[in-house]
Design a protein around this motif. Structure first.
Motif, PDB file in Angstrom:
ATOM      1  N   UNK A 191     -30.747   8.483 -24.848  1.00 30.00           N
ATOM      2  CA  UNK A 191     -30.536   8.029 -23.471  1.00 30.00           C
ATOM      3  C   UNK A 191     -31.732   8.398 -22.615  1.00 30.00           C
ATOM      4  N   UNK A 192     -32.625   7.454 -22.323  1.00 29.53           N
ATOM      5  CA  UNK A 192     -33.758   7.763 -21.435  1.00 29.53           C
ATOM      6  C   UNK A 192     -33.264   8.044 -20.029  1.00 29.53           C
ATOM      7  N   UNK A 193     -33.957   8.931 -19.341  1.00 29.19           N
ATOM      8  CA  UNK A 193     -33.533   9.351 -18.005  1.00 29.19           C
ATOM      9  C   UNK A 193     -34.413   8.813 -16.893  1.00 29.19           C
ATOM     10  N   UNK A 194     -35.568   8.239 -17.238  1.00 29.74           N
ATOM     11  CA  UNK A 194     -36.464   7.716 -16.213  1.00 29.74           C
ATOM     12  C   UNK A 194     -37.347   6.643 -16.811  1.00 29.74           C
ATOM     13  N   UNK A 195     -37.762   5.699 -15.985  1.00 28.07           N
ATOM     14  CA  UNK A 195     -38.709   4.681 -16.404  1.00 28.07           C
ATOM     15  C   UNK A 195     -40.103   5.275 -16.458  1.00 28.07           C
ATOM     16  N   UNK A 238     -32.468   0.890 -12.128  1.00 31.24           N
ATOM     17  CA  UNK A 238     -33.107   0.156 -13.235  1.00 31.24           C
ATOM     18  C   UNK A 238     -33.050   0.872 -14.572  1.00 31.24           C
ATOM     19  N   UNK A 239     -33.116   2.202 -14.576  1.00 30.86           N
ATOM     20  CA  UNK A 239     -33.062   2.930 -15.842  1.00 30.86           C
ATOM     21  C   UNK A 239     -31.719   2.734 -16.534  1.00 30.86           C
ATOM     22  N   UNK A 240     -30.670   2.362 -15.776  1.00 31.14           N
ATOM     23  CA  UNK A 240     -29.355   2.110 -16.379  1.00 31.14           C
ATOM     24  C   UNK A 240     -29.418   0.986 -17.407  1.00 31.14           C
ATOM     25  N   UNK A 241     -30.400   0.082 -17.251  1.00 32.91           N
ATOM     26  CA  UNK A 241     -30.514  -1.053 -18.155  1.00 32.91           C
ATOM     27  C   UNK A 241     -31.043  -0.649 -19.521  1.00 32.91           C
ATOM     28  N   UNK A 242     -31.580   0.564 -19.624  1.00 36.41           N
ATOM     29  CA  UNK A 242     -32.081   1.050 -20.912  1.00 36.41           C
ATOM     30  C   UNK A 242     -31.230   2.189 -21.461  1.00 36.41           C
ATOM     31  N   UNK A 291     -25.619   0.205 -27.676  1.00 37.25           N
ATOM     32  CA  UNK A 291     -26.775  -0.569 -27.230  1.00 37.25           C
ATOM     33  C   UNK A 291     -26.847  -0.581 -25.705  1.00 37.25           C
ATOM     34  N   UNK A 292     -28.024  -0.874 -25.193  1.00 37.04           N
ATOM     35  CA  UNK A 292     -28.252  -0.969 -23.751  1.00 37.04           C
ATOM     36  C   UNK A 292     -28.333  -2.430 -23.339  1.00 37.04           C
ATOM     37  N   UNK A 293     -28.377  -2.662 -22.030  1.00 40.31           N
ATOM     38  CA  UNK A 293     -28.493  -4.025 -21.523  1.00 40.31           C
ATOM     39  C   UNK A 293     -29.809  -4.653 -21.971  1.00 40.31           C
ATOM     40  N   UNK A 294     -30.874  -3.883 -21.955  1.00 34.29           N
ATOM     41  CA  UNK A 294     -32.177  -4.386 -22.386  1.00 34.29           C
ATOM     42  C   UNK A 294     -32.147  -4.792 -23.855  1.00 34.29           C
ATOM     43  N   UNK A 295     -31.607  -3.944 -24.710  1.00 38.31           N
ATOM     44  CA  UNK A 295     -31.530  -4.262 -26.138  1.00 38.31           C
ATOM     45  C   UNK A 295     -30.644  -5.474 -26.386  1.00 38.31           C
ATOM     46  N   UNK A 296     -29.492  -5.526 -25.710  1.00 36.58           N
ATOM     47  CA  UNK A 296     -28.572  -6.646 -25.882  1.00 36.58           C
ATOM     48  C   UNK A 296     -29.213  -7.953 -25.426  1.00 36.58           C
ATOM     49  N   UNK A 297     -29.910  -7.920 -24.291  1.00 36.20           N
ATOM     50  CA  UNK A 297     -30.562  -9.119 -23.766  1.00 36.20           C
ATOM     51  C   UNK A 297     -31.641  -9.612 -24.729  1.00 36.20           C
ATOM     52  N   UNK A 298     -32.423  -8.691 -25.280  1.00 34.53           N
ATOM     53  CA  UNK A 298     -33.474  -9.069 -26.228  1.00 34.53           C
ATOM     54  C   UNK A 298     -32.882  -9.700 -27.486  1.00 34.53           C
ATOM     55  N   UNK A 299     -31.762  -9.175 -27.958  1.00 31.53           N
ATOM     56  CA  UNK A 299     -31.111  -9.744 -29.142  1.00 31.53           C
ATOM     57  C   UNK A 299     -30.601 -11.149 -28.836  1.00 31.53           C
TER      58      UNK A 299
END
Length: 409
Positions: free
Chosen positions: A271-275, A110-114, A389-397
């Protein structure tokens, strides 16, 4: 032991852990088809006592390395997640072996999405819209496949309010509660539907300031292992088109969590490493009155200012929509989506970096499409993104494209 036999035994172990969790009321981690793969933070006791946890480190490293190299696509890549769920020692070694999407171009945890996407080629996904439930599901893959076996990445639910609209983003398609381990952030629009703000459930870097909020929670309403506040990481603005002139929508995205230096030569993106797992230590219950439960108040965490970079963090990255060209024969505006978009729509867009000469960004990087979004069928849209950008950022946009008002079109 062959790799195939080992993977079968790992799957059987995973199923056994799932059955035990079901009796404890936590089977949703493994069995719900609407959930992303989430590895439990605390390994199961039965796994810790199994012979698998006593393998020599050298052998264990070789096993997990072979699994990671052989299973590169979903759903087979779930085997890597199974390895991380065996016990603590397996989890730590798996985390060391699995690289970030920027390094390997694959999504695993899941952290891969950020984390930022790859630099060379985009990660290709698609969004499925459900008008009846006002939900939007992000899947990993080129296009929808038969059998509903595609990998769910993120889900969002549209919530209309009196003065704004929220898109609550979660790791699960059936749990959008903020007091949930699946909550990852949200996106909020203004009344006109021209400006959108993206909030993350965790600070993407140390220099971020949490969003000031006066919302209070009863101490029993929020898990003590969940974050208590949102962090503003970006904004999307659409230019008003009051005269309704013909042409594509114009949008700008300011990503406060990514410095413009990230796209310069030698630059890196946070690059965050953990949720997030725990509340900030500064959180404390407010004095209770009349026997009521203590309340959690996140407004005391930060000054009443908009979350911004600290002075030493640099200028934030700004994205703009790539200008299309007018096609005389087709009599429409056109962009080269390289076959990923097949239906003309005002929602289609491509975003590139909006930089100035003093930013020292090469012409190639200025023309590189960081995020593209477009329609391919009824309620089906593609979303391709890449570094920074990350998947989370792209999805929010991309979600902002579903809530813009006619005045912007």
């Amino acid at each position: 032991m062959s790799l195939k036999i080992m993977m079968r035994e790992l799957k059987e172990m995973k199923d056994g852990i799932g059955n035990i969790s079901k009796r404890g009321g936590e089977s949703k981690l493994w069995r719900s088809r609407t959930r992303s793969h989430v590895v439990p933070d605390q390994p199961q006791e039965c796994a810790e006592q199994s012979p698998w946890s006593n393998l020599p480190p050298e052998l264990l490293l070789d096993i997990i390395h072979r699994v990671e190299e052989s299973e590169t696509a979903w759903p087979a890549r779930a085997a890597v997640v199974f390895c991380a769920a065996v016990c603590r020692s397996w989890r730590e070694i798996t985390k060391e072996i699995v690289k970030t999407p920027e390094q390997c171009g694959r999504l695993t945890f899941p952290i891969s999405l950020k984390q930022p996407g790859p630099r060379e080629s985009p990660i290709q996904c698609y969004i499925r819209r459900d008008r009846a439930t006002s939900t939007y599901l992000l899947f990993y893959g080129l296009v929808p496949s038969e059998g509903e076996g595609d990998k769910l990445l993120l889900a969002a639910r549209k919530v209309r309010r009196a003065t704004c609209t929220d898109f609550v983003i979660s790791l699960a398609a059936d749990d959008f509660a903020r007091a949930s381990y699946t909550y990852v952030g949200k996106q909020r629009s203004n009344f006109l539907g021209t400006k959108f703000t993206v909030y993350d459930s965790q600070p993407p870097c140390d220099s971020m300031i949490p969003l000031t909020t006066h919302r209070r929670f009863h101490s029993k309403q929020v898990s003590p292992r969940l974050p208590a506040c949102n962090y503003s990481i970006g904004s999307i603005t659409y230019e008003l088109n009051v005269l309704r002139t013909r042409g594509p929508r114009r949008m700008h995205c300011v990503l406060h969590s990514i410095p413009v230096s990230a796209i310069q030569e030698g630059g890196t993106a946070p690059t965050p490493l953990a949720l997030p797992q725990f509340f900030d230590e500064q959180l404390s219950p407010l004095p209770s009155s009349k026997g009521k439960q203590p309340l959690m108040d996140t407004s005391s965490l930060s000054p009443a200012v908009t979350p911004l970079f600290s002075p030493g963090s640099g200028e934030p990255l700004t994205l703009k929509n790539k200008a299309p060209r007018w096609h005389e024969q087709l009599q429409c505006w056109c962009l080269n989506f390289k076959g990923r978009v097949t239906v003309a729509s005002v929602k289609n867009f491509q975003l590139v970096a909006a930089v100035e000469p003093e930013h020292n960004v090469s012409p190639e990087d200025q023309e590189k499409v960081i995020l593209q979004f477009g329609k391919i069928g009824k309620d089906i849209f593609t979303m391709d993104y890449q570094y920074p950008v990350s998947a989370f950022q792209a999805f929010a946009i991309c979600l902002s494209s579903f809530d813009t008002k006619p005045a912007c079109e």
